[in-house]
Scaffold this motif. Structure first.
Motif, PDB file in Angstrom:
ATOM      1  N   LEU A  18     132.106  60.203  29.979  1.00  0.00           N
ATOM      2  CA  LEU A  18     132.476  59.870  28.602  1.00  0.00           C
ATOM      3  C   LEU A  18     131.274  59.990  27.663  1.00  0.00           C
ATOM      4  O   LEU A  18     131.436  60.357  26.489  1.00  0.00           O
ATOM      5  CB  LEU A  18     133.065  58.464  28.540  1.00  0.00           C
ATOM      6  CG  LEU A  18     133.698  58.052  27.205  1.00  0.00           C
ATOM      7  CD1 LEU A  18     134.748  59.054  26.760  1.00  0.00           C
ATOM      8  CD2 LEU A  18     134.303  56.655  27.311  1.00  0.00           C
ATOM      9  N   ASP A  19     130.078  59.700  28.158  1.00  0.00           N
ATOM     10  CA  ASP A  19     128.874  59.898  27.345  1.00  0.00           C
ATOM     11  C   ASP A  19     128.764  61.357  26.902  1.00  0.00           C
ATOM     12  O   ASP A  19     128.497  61.652  25.727  1.00  0.00           O
ATOM     13  CB  ASP A  19     127.608  59.540  28.143  1.00  0.00           C
ATOM     14  CG  ASP A  19     127.539  58.079  28.522  1.00  0.00           C
ATOM     15  OD1 ASP A  19     128.102  57.245  27.793  1.00  0.00           O
ATOM     16  OD2 ASP A  19     126.914  57.776  29.553  1.00  0.00           O
ATOM     17  N   PHE A  72     124.489  55.758  19.084  1.00  0.00           N
ATOM     18  CA  PHE A  72     124.934  55.989  20.456  1.00  0.00           C
ATOM     19  C   PHE A  72     124.348  57.290  20.992  1.00  0.00           C
ATOM     20  O   PHE A  72     123.819  57.338  22.110  1.00  0.00           O
ATOM     21  CB  PHE A  72     126.463  56.037  20.526  1.00  0.00           C
ATOM     22  CG  PHE A  72     127.009  56.386  21.884  1.00  0.00           C
ATOM     23  CD1 PHE A  72     127.123  55.413  22.862  1.00  0.00           C
ATOM     24  CD2 PHE A  72     127.397  57.688  22.183  1.00  0.00           C
ATOM     25  CE1 PHE A  72     127.617  55.727  24.129  1.00  0.00           C
ATOM     26  CE2 PHE A  72     127.894  58.007  23.441  1.00  0.00           C
ATOM     27  CZ  PHE A  72     128.000  57.027  24.416  1.00  0.00           C
ATOM     28  N   VAL A  73     124.419  58.353  20.202  1.00  0.00           N
ATOM     29  CA  VAL A  73     123.953  59.660  20.659  1.00  0.00           C
ATOM     30  C   VAL A  73     122.431  59.736  20.659  1.00  0.00           C
ATOM     31  O   VAL A  73     121.809  60.069  21.678  1.00  0.00           O
ATOM     32  CB  VAL A  73     124.547  60.788  19.786  1.00  0.00           C
ATOM     33  CG1 VAL A  73     123.919  62.136  20.148  1.00  0.00           C
ATOM     34  CG2 VAL A  73     126.057  60.852  19.953  1.00  0.00           C
ATOM     35  N   LEU A 124     131.403  66.312  21.527  1.00  0.00           N
ATOM     36  CA  LEU A 124     132.254  66.308  20.337  1.00  0.00           C
ATOM     37  C   LEU A 124     131.437  66.091  19.067  1.00  0.00           C
ATOM     38  O   LEU A 124     131.695  66.705  18.033  1.00  0.00           O
ATOM     39  CB  LEU A 124     133.318  65.211  20.465  1.00  0.00           C
ATOM     40  CG  LEU A 124     134.410  65.443  21.506  1.00  0.00           C
ATOM     41  CD1 LEU A 124     135.308  64.209  21.623  1.00  0.00           C
ATOM     42  CD2 LEU A 124     135.247  66.667  21.147  1.00  0.00           C
ATOM     43  N   PHE A 125     130.438  65.214  19.153  1.00  0.00           N
ATOM     44  CA  PHE A 125     129.583  64.943  18.006  1.00  0.00           C
ATOM     45  C   PHE A 125     128.798  66.189  17.612  1.00  0.00           C
ATOM     46  O   PHE A 125     128.779  66.591  16.441  1.00  0.00           O
ATOM     47  CB  PHE A 125     128.628  63.800  18.346  1.00  0.00           C
ATOM     48  CG  PHE A 125     127.620  63.499  17.273  1.00  0.00           C
ATOM     49  CD1 PHE A 125     128.005  62.858  16.106  1.00  0.00           C
ATOM     50  CD2 PHE A 125     126.287  63.849  17.438  1.00  0.00           C
ATOM     51  CE1 PHE A 125     127.073  62.575  15.111  1.00  0.00           C
ATOM     52  CE2 PHE A 125     125.352  63.572  16.455  1.00  0.00           C
ATOM     53  CZ  PHE A 125     125.749  62.927  15.289  1.00  0.00           C
ATOM     54  N   LEU A 126     128.162  66.821  18.583  1.00  0.00           N
ATOM     55  CA  LEU A 126     127.385  68.024  18.302  1.00  0.00           C
ATOM     56  C   LEU A 126     128.298  69.146  17.811  1.00  0.00           C
ATOM     57  O   LEU A 126     127.960  69.869  16.866  1.00  0.00           O
ATOM     58  CB  LEU A 126     126.635  68.467  19.563  1.00  0.00           C
ATOM     59  CG  LEU A 126     125.752  69.710  19.426  1.00  0.00           C
ATOM     60  CD1 LEU A 126     124.680  69.500  18.375  1.00  0.00           C
ATOM     61  CD2 LEU A 126     125.121  70.061  20.774  1.00  0.00           C
ATOM     62  N   ILE A 170     133.798  52.517  23.679  1.00  0.00           N
ATOM     63  CA  ILE A 170     134.250  52.345  25.064  1.00  0.00           C
ATOM     64  C   ILE A 170     133.115  52.686  26.038  1.00  0.00           C
ATOM     65  O   ILE A 170     132.850  51.956  26.997  1.00  0.00           O
ATOM     66  CB  ILE A 170     135.486  53.222  25.341  1.00  0.00           C
ATOM     67  CG1 ILE A 170     136.671  52.750  24.504  1.00  0.00           C
ATOM     68  CG2 ILE A 170     135.834  53.207  26.829  1.00  0.00           C
ATOM     69  CD1 ILE A 170     137.862  53.692  24.533  1.00  0.00           C
ATOM     70  N   ALA A 171     132.443  53.822  25.778  1.00  0.00           N
ATOM     71  CA  ALA A 171     131.372  54.253  26.670  1.00  0.00           C
ATOM     72  C   ALA A 171     130.199  53.276  26.686  1.00  0.00           C
ATOM     73  O   ALA A 171     129.559  53.059  27.716  1.00  0.00           O
ATOM     74  CB  ALA A 171     130.884  55.642  26.253  1.00  0.00           C
TER      75      ALA A 171
END
Length: 238
Positions: free
Chosen positions: A14-15, A152-153, A21-23, A72-73
């Motif tokens: 999930l990380d 988070f990222v 998805l972010f990138l 969640i992650a």
């Protein structure tokens, strides 16, 4: 918990999904506010009436999905991070204003070293959106969801988990420059003057994260407070 005593966590599927998805969203849309074209844009425009509102709606939808997945992650880490707020609340809440001051100083110093403020396409896009939309519409994106996904990222993954495999200060440097570069990717030329504000912001976020035991909740609180303060200043000047 001191960073030296905190167990280093492995990357989970999930990380990588959230990071991908972010990138992908940054590279695909490459603007401060996501631009949509075609039938979807026309349909949204017929409902929301303003292009800025359409951009905000699409941005917020994507950011909210990433926020939920990242939450969640990161949930096990956030539970552990919350111990600082429960056991040492004065320390936890005291770090934020001090770090905000340090952030203002570091950003101003780097901007001056770069020759003074440079016009930022990213900042101009955000300001254009904020001029025509009410704070209640902008706050969820710029204060709640956006900062958490970025922390988070850039901090939790690029420092907290990557430091399992690389020296933590190498990870910190990667986090700092990735944070600055991806705010400019596809929007404007990457130069020291355009990077300077993001380097000043990212430097303090990185140092707080590393020196305060890789606490994601703390660095998110700082990023949230910085964006909220910027919004308050901006709207008070309209």
């Amino acid at each position: 918990m001191p960073a030296a005593n905190r167990p280093l966590q492995r990357f989970r599927v999930l990380d990588l999904v959230v990071a991908g998805l972010f990138l992908g969203s940054l590279l695909l849309f490459s603007s401060a506010a996501i631009t949509v074209d075609g039938a979807l844009s026309e349909w949204l425009l017929s409902i929301l009436h303003r292009p800025e509102a359409v951009n905000l709606a699409v941005n917020l939808a994507l950011s909210s999905c990433l926020f939920i997945l990242a939450l969640i992650a990161a949930w096990p880490a956030l539970q552990q991070d919350s111990l600082l707020y429960r056991r040492r609340p004065l320390l936890a809440f005291g770090i934020v204003p001090l770090a905000l001051v340090a952030m203002l100083i570091s950003t101003a110093a780097l901007v001056l070293a770069a020759g003074g403020p440079a016009g930022s396409v990213n900042q101009s896009g955000l300001e254009s959106m904020m001029r025509v939309l009410p704070p209640a519409a902008v706050v969820p994106l710029l204060v709640v969801t956006g900062p958490f996904v970025e922390e988070f990222v850039f901090r939790h993954l690029l420092i907290g988990k990557l430091s399992r495999y690389l020296n933590v200060w190498i990870c910190a440097a990667i986090s700092l420059f990735a944070f600055a570069l991806l705010h400019l990717a596809g929007k404007e030329a990457i130069t020291f003057p355009t990077l300077a504000p993001y380097l000043g912001l990212g430097l303090v976020l990185v140092l707080v994260y590393v020196l305060c035991g890789r606490n994601l909740l703390l660095v998110y609180s700082l990023h949230l407070a910085k964006n909220l303060l910027a919004l308050l200043v901006f709207y008070s000047m309209l």
